[in-house]
Design a protein around this motif. Structure first.
Motif, PDB file in Angstrom:
ATOM      1  N   GLU A  37      32.252  -3.365 -18.829  1.00  0.00           N
ATOM      2  CA  GLU A  37      31.874  -4.758 -18.554  1.00  0.00           C
ATOM      3  C   GLU A  37      30.702  -5.148 -19.449  1.00  0.00           C
ATOM      4  OE1 GLU A  37      33.634  -6.515 -16.552  1.00  0.00           O
ATOM      5  OE2 GLU A  37      34.731  -5.019 -15.363  1.00  0.00           O
ATOM      6  N   ALA A  38      30.844  -6.305 -20.098  1.00  0.00           N
ATOM      7  CA  ALA A  38      29.785  -6.795 -20.985  1.00  0.00           C
ATOM      8  C   ALA A  38      29.701  -8.308 -20.876  1.00  0.00           C
ATOM      9  CB  ALA A  38      30.050  -6.382 -22.435  1.00  0.00           C
ATOM     10  N   PHE A  39      28.529  -8.854 -21.228  1.00  0.00           N
ATOM     11  CA  PHE A  39      28.328 -10.303 -21.263  1.00  0.00           C
ATOM     12  C   PHE A  39      27.909 -10.681 -22.683  1.00  0.00           C
ATOM     13  CE2 PHE A  39      27.964  -9.407 -16.778  1.00  0.00           C
ATOM     14  CZ  PHE A  39      28.614 -10.496 -16.197  1.00  0.00           C
ATOM     15  N   LEU A  40      28.666 -11.615 -23.243  1.00  0.00           N
ATOM     16  CA  LEU A  40      28.437 -12.021 -24.627  1.00  0.00           C
ATOM     17  C   LEU A  40      27.968 -13.470 -24.668  1.00  0.00           C
ATOM     18  CD1 LEU A  40      31.704 -10.577 -26.243  1.00  0.00           C
ATOM     19  CD2 LEU A  40      29.571  -9.393 -25.697  1.00  0.00           C
ATOM     20  N   PRO A  41      27.233 -13.841 -25.725  1.00  0.00           N
ATOM     21  CA  PRO A  41      26.824 -15.246 -25.869  1.00  0.00           C
ATOM     22  C   PRO A  41      28.039 -16.132 -26.097  1.00  0.00           C
ATOM     23  CG  PRO A  41      26.248 -13.973 -27.816  1.00  0.00           C
ATOM     24  CD  PRO A  41      26.690 -12.982 -26.792  1.00  0.00           C
ATOM     25  N   VAL A  42      27.957 -17.347 -25.607  1.00  0.00           N
ATOM     26  CA  VAL A  42      29.104 -18.257 -25.660  1.00  0.00           C
ATOM     27  C   VAL A  42      29.517 -18.556 -27.104  1.00  0.00           C
ATOM     28  CG1 VAL A  42      28.594 -19.294 -23.429  1.00  0.00           C
ATOM     29  CG2 VAL A  42      27.551 -20.250 -25.497  1.00  0.00           C
ATOM     30  N   GLU A  43      28.612 -18.357 -28.068  1.00  0.00           N
ATOM     31  CA  GLU A  43      28.974 -18.613 -29.464  1.00  0.00           C
ATOM     32  C   GLU A  43      30.116 -17.707 -29.922  1.00  0.00           C
ATOM     33  OE1 GLU A  43      25.947 -18.114 -28.381  1.00  0.00           O
ATOM     34  OE2 GLU A  43      24.886 -20.003 -28.712  1.00  0.00           O
ATOM     35  N   LEU A  44      30.275 -16.553 -29.277  1.00  0.00           N
ATOM     36  CA  LEU A  44      31.322 -15.612 -29.678  1.00  0.00           C
ATOM     37  C   LEU A  44      32.644 -15.851 -28.964  1.00  0.00           C
ATOM     38  CD1 LEU A  44      29.426 -12.195 -29.924  1.00  0.00           C
ATOM     39  CD2 LEU A  44      30.034 -13.785 -31.756  1.00  0.00           C
ATOM     40  N   TYR A  45      32.671 -16.825 -28.077  1.00  0.00           N
ATOM     41  CA  TYR A  45      33.896 -17.034 -27.287  1.00  0.00           C
ATOM     42  C   TYR A  45      35.123 -17.281 -28.167  1.00  0.00           C
ATOM     43  CZ  TYR A  45      37.094 -18.888 -23.780  1.00  0.00           C
ATOM     44  OH  TYR A  45      38.186 -19.107 -22.972  1.00  0.00           O
ATOM     45  N   PRO A  46      35.032 -18.085 -29.235  1.00  0.00           N
ATOM     46  CA  PRO A  46      36.237 -18.290 -30.064  1.00  0.00           C
ATOM     47  C   PRO A  46      36.702 -17.028 -30.793  1.00  0.00           C
ATOM     48  CG  PRO A  46      34.601 -20.019 -30.442  1.00  0.00           C
ATOM     49  CD  PRO A  46      33.913 -18.922 -29.685  1.00  0.00           C
ATOM     50  N   GLU A  47      35.808 -16.028 -30.910  1.00  0.00           N
ATOM     51  CA  GLU A  47      36.139 -14.836 -31.688  1.00  0.00           C
ATOM     52  C   GLU A  47      36.748 -13.708 -30.857  1.00  0.00           C
ATOM     53  OE1 GLU A  47      35.787 -15.108 -34.834  1.00  0.00           O
ATOM     54  OE2 GLU A  47      34.666 -17.003 -34.787  1.00  0.00           O
ATOM     55  N   VAL A  48      36.542 -13.735 -29.540  1.00  0.00           N
ATOM     56  CA  VAL A  48      36.965 -12.625 -28.682  1.00  0.00           C
ATOM     57  C   VAL A  48      38.273 -12.992 -27.994  1.00  0.00           C
ATOM     58  CG1 VAL A  48      36.313 -11.125 -26.771  1.00  0.00           C
ATOM     59  CG2 VAL A  48      34.562 -11.991 -28.334  1.00  0.00           C
ATOM     60  N   ARG A  49      39.259 -12.118 -28.118  1.00  0.00           N
ATOM     61  CA  ARG A  49      40.580 -12.340 -27.518  1.00  0.00           C
ATOM     62  C   ARG A  49      41.073 -11.056 -26.860  1.00  0.00           C
ATOM     63  NH1 ARG A  49      39.181 -16.675 -27.978  1.00  0.00           N
ATOM     64  NH2 ARG A  49      40.103 -18.475 -29.059  1.00  0.00           N
ATOM     65  N   THR A  50      41.888 -11.195 -25.869  1.00  0.00           N
ATOM     66  CA  THR A  50      42.482 -10.011 -25.245  1.00  0.00           C
ATOM     67  C   THR A  50      43.378  -9.298 -26.257  1.00  0.00           C
ATOM     68  OG1 THR A  50      44.317 -11.352 -24.392  1.00  0.00           O
ATOM     69  CG2 THR A  50      42.435 -11.023 -22.943  1.00  0.00           C
ATOM     70  N   GLY A  51      43.368  -7.996 -26.212  1.00  0.00           N
ATOM     71  CA  GLY A  51      44.158  -7.196 -27.130  1.00  0.00           C
ATOM     72  C   GLY A  51      43.367  -6.658 -28.308  1.00  0.00           C
ATOM     73  N   MET A  52      42.229  -7.274 -28.617  1.00  0.00           N
ATOM     74  CA  MET A  52      41.440  -6.782 -29.735  1.00  0.00           C
ATOM     75  C   MET A  52      40.673  -5.527 -29.316  1.00  0.00           C
ATOM     76  SD  MET A  52      38.321  -9.594 -29.869  1.00  0.00           S
ATOM     77  CE  MET A  52      37.614  -8.848 -31.350  1.00  0.00           C
ATOM     78  N   THR A  53      40.294  -4.736 -30.274  1.00  0.00           N
ATOM     79  CA  THR A  53      39.583  -3.490 -29.991  1.00  0.00           C
ATOM     80  C   THR A  53      38.108  -3.630 -30.316  1.00  0.00           C
ATOM     81  OG1 THR A  53      40.091  -2.620 -32.193  1.00  0.00           O
ATOM     82  CG2 THR A  53      41.619  -2.076 -30.401  1.00  0.00           C
ATOM     83  N   ALA A  54      37.313  -2.784 -29.671  1.00  0.00           N
ATOM     84  CA  ALA A  54      35.871  -2.763 -29.896  1.00  0.00           C
ATOM     85  C   ALA A  54      35.409  -1.319 -29.789  1.00  0.00           C
ATOM     86  CB  ALA A  54      35.147  -3.646 -28.893  1.00  0.00           C
ATOM     87  N   THR A  55      34.225  -1.072 -30.282  1.00  0.00           N
ATOM     88  CA  THR A  55      33.654   0.272 -30.263  1.00  0.00           C
ATOM     89  C   THR A  55      32.624   0.364 -29.146  1.00  0.00           C
ATOM     90  OG1 THR A  55      33.955   0.471 -32.657  1.00  0.00           O
ATOM     91  CG2 THR A  55      32.427   2.004 -31.604  1.00  0.00           C
ATOM     92  N   VAL A  56      32.775   1.379 -28.316  1.00  0.00           N
ATOM     93  CA  VAL A  56      31.863   1.595 -27.190  1.00  0.00           C
ATOM     94  C   VAL A  56      31.041   2.848 -27.471  1.00  0.00           C
ATOM     95  CG1 VAL A  56      31.679   2.038 -24.717  1.00  0.00           C
ATOM     96  CG2 VAL A  56      33.436   0.468 -25.580  1.00  0.00           C
ATOM     97  N   ARG A  57      29.737   2.721 -27.309  1.00  0.00           N
ATOM     98  CA  ARG A  57      28.822   3.856 -27.511  1.00  0.00           C
ATOM     99  C   ARG A  57      28.015   4.072 -26.237  1.00  0.00           C
ATOM    100  NH1 ARG A  57      28.555   0.809 -32.229  1.00  0.00           N
ATOM    101  NH2 ARG A  57      29.288   1.907 -34.114  1.00  0.00           N
ATOM    102  N   PRO A  58      28.369   5.092 -25.445  1.00  0.00           N
ATOM    103  CA  PRO A  58      27.587   5.374 -24.229  1.00  0.00           C
ATOM    104  C   PRO A  58      26.148   5.753 -24.578  1.00  0.00           C
ATOM    105  CG  PRO A  58      29.706   6.507 -24.181  1.00  0.00           C
ATOM    106  CD  PRO A  58      29.537   5.968 -25.561  1.00  0.00           C
ATOM    107  N   ASN A  59      25.234   5.362 -23.736  1.00  0.00           N
ATOM    108  CA  ASN A  59      23.830   5.707 -23.941  1.00  0.00           C
ATOM    109  C   ASN A  59      23.617   7.202 -23.752  1.00  0.00           C
ATOM    110  OD1 ASN A  59      23.449   3.019 -24.328  1.00  0.00           O
ATOM    111  ND2 ASN A  59      22.166   2.677 -22.511  1.00  0.00           N
ATOM    112  N   ALA A  60      22.466   7.675 -24.209  1.00  0.00           N
ATOM    113  CA  ALA A  60      22.101   9.090 -24.031  1.00  0.00           C
ATOM    114  C   ALA A  60      22.022   9.401 -22.534  1.00  0.00           C
ATOM    115  CB  ALA A  60      20.773   9.357 -24.720  1.00  0.00           C
ATOM    116  N   PRO A  61      22.343  10.610 -22.127  1.00  0.00           N
ATOM    117  CA  PRO A  61      22.638  11.775 -22.980  1.00  0.00           C
ATOM    118  C   PRO A  61      24.115  11.958 -23.300  1.00  0.00           C
ATOM    119  CG  PRO A  61      22.477  12.482 -20.721  1.00  0.00           C
ATOM    120  CD  PRO A  61      22.237  10.993 -20.713  1.00  0.00           C
ATOM    121  N   ILE A  62      24.955  10.962 -22.974  1.00  0.00           N
ATOM    122  CA  ILE A  62      26.405  11.129 -23.192  1.00  0.00           C
ATOM    123  C   ILE A  62      26.718  11.000 -24.677  1.00  0.00           C
ATOM    124  CG2 ILE A  62      28.699  10.352 -22.569  1.00  0.00           C
ATOM    125  CD1 ILE A  62      27.044  11.566 -20.286  1.00  0.00           C
ATOM    126  N   GLY A  63      26.404   9.850 -25.246  1.00  0.00           N
ATOM    127  CA  GLY A  63      26.629   9.629 -26.668  1.00  0.00           C
ATOM    128  C   GLY A  63      28.102   9.569 -27.029  1.00  0.00           C
TER     129      GLY A  63
END
Length: 266
Positions: free
Chosen positions: A193-219
């Motif tokens: 779950e993430a919250f993005l600024p509304v300026e990015l709304y036209p750029e984000v669509r279902t089906g697209m991929t993103a990179t997730v980086r867990p915080n330490a110590p998981i990494g």
């Protein structure tokens, strides 16, 4: 010469991709289920513990079922018994033979029409008794199926593959439909779950991929797919919610951990 060099530097800078921006996120379980019982009763056994992995349909607890077991045994004896049907079948066979004999005697003028009517009535009665016996046998079969269903309700199974987060009841305690025996969390996939600024709304669509980086110590770095893009903004923060699905087949990643998500260059 200086002008040409400046133009070349600017052109090279424009050719470079823009740096990706990361946003804070949280990795949550896909599903959290409070597992209870559809019927009331005393718990006979609880077969799970906190932190244990369970599979879908795995038995996690059972309720006392002595009455249900006795009812099933009774219905099995009644439903599998064919003596009543065999008895009425013999009566029908005798009534059929008697009717046929009387019919032949009537043709010869030895028997009367009244005797023929009695033979037919006996045949009809025997046939109806056999049909009623067969109906009772089918009803007993349904009663047996209902008793087995009631017995199955005394067995509590896990509805999902997951991890036992909490075990709330133990043997000897009374459970009812308003209580629960355990809480189970599904960790594959994880919901990011993430919250993005509304300026990015036209750029984000279902089906697209993103990179997730867990915080330490998981990494580590993991790919996730956007599955939900909220269409209702939060006016106070000028953001919108995004949910990503992150595959976690071996439950390597824990839930409830903070992370960063990168949607690539804008």
């Amino acid at each position: 010469m200086t002008s040409r060099l400046t133009i070349a530097v600017v052109a090279a800078a424009l050719a470079l991709p823009a740096a990706a921006e990361s946003f804070d996120c949280v990795m949550d379980p896909a599903v959290i289920v409070s597992v209870g019982s559809p019927v009331s009763g005393l718990i006979d056994s609880v077969d799970i513990s906190r932190g244990q992995r369970v599979r879908r349909e795995q038995i996690i607890a059972t309720l006392d079922a002595d009455m249900e077991d006795a009812a099933i045994e009774l219905y099995v004896l009644q439903a599998e018994s064919a003596q009543e049907i065999a008895l009425y079948q013999v009566r029908l066979d005798l009534a059929t033979s008697h009717r046929e004999r009387v019919a032949k005697l009537v043709e010869r003028g030895v028997a009367t029409a009244e005797q023929m009517d009695e033979a037919r009535a006996s045949f009809d009665v025997a046939q109806q008794e056999l049909e009623l016996a067969q109906l009772r046998q089918r009803v007993l079969g349904l009663e047996l199926a209902r008793a087995r269903t009631a017995r199955e309700q005394r067995v509590i199974r896990s509805p999902i593959d997951g991890i036992v987060v909490e075990r709330t009841m133990f043997r000897g305690e009374f459970v009812d439909p308003d209580s629960h025996v355990a809480i189970i969390a599904q960790l594959d996939p994880l919901h990011v779950e993430a919250f993005l600024p509304v300026e990015l709304y036209p750029e984000v669509r279902t089906g697209m991929t993103a990179t997730v980086r867990p915080n330490a110590p998981i990494g580590g770095t993991y790919e996730a797919e956007v599955v939900v893009v909220d269409q209702v903004f939060d006016p106070a923060s000028a953001t919108f919610g995004v949910r990503l699905s992150l595959a976690n087949p071996d439950a390597v990643l824990p839930a409830g951990h903070r992370c960063e998500v990168d949607f690539g260059a804008p």
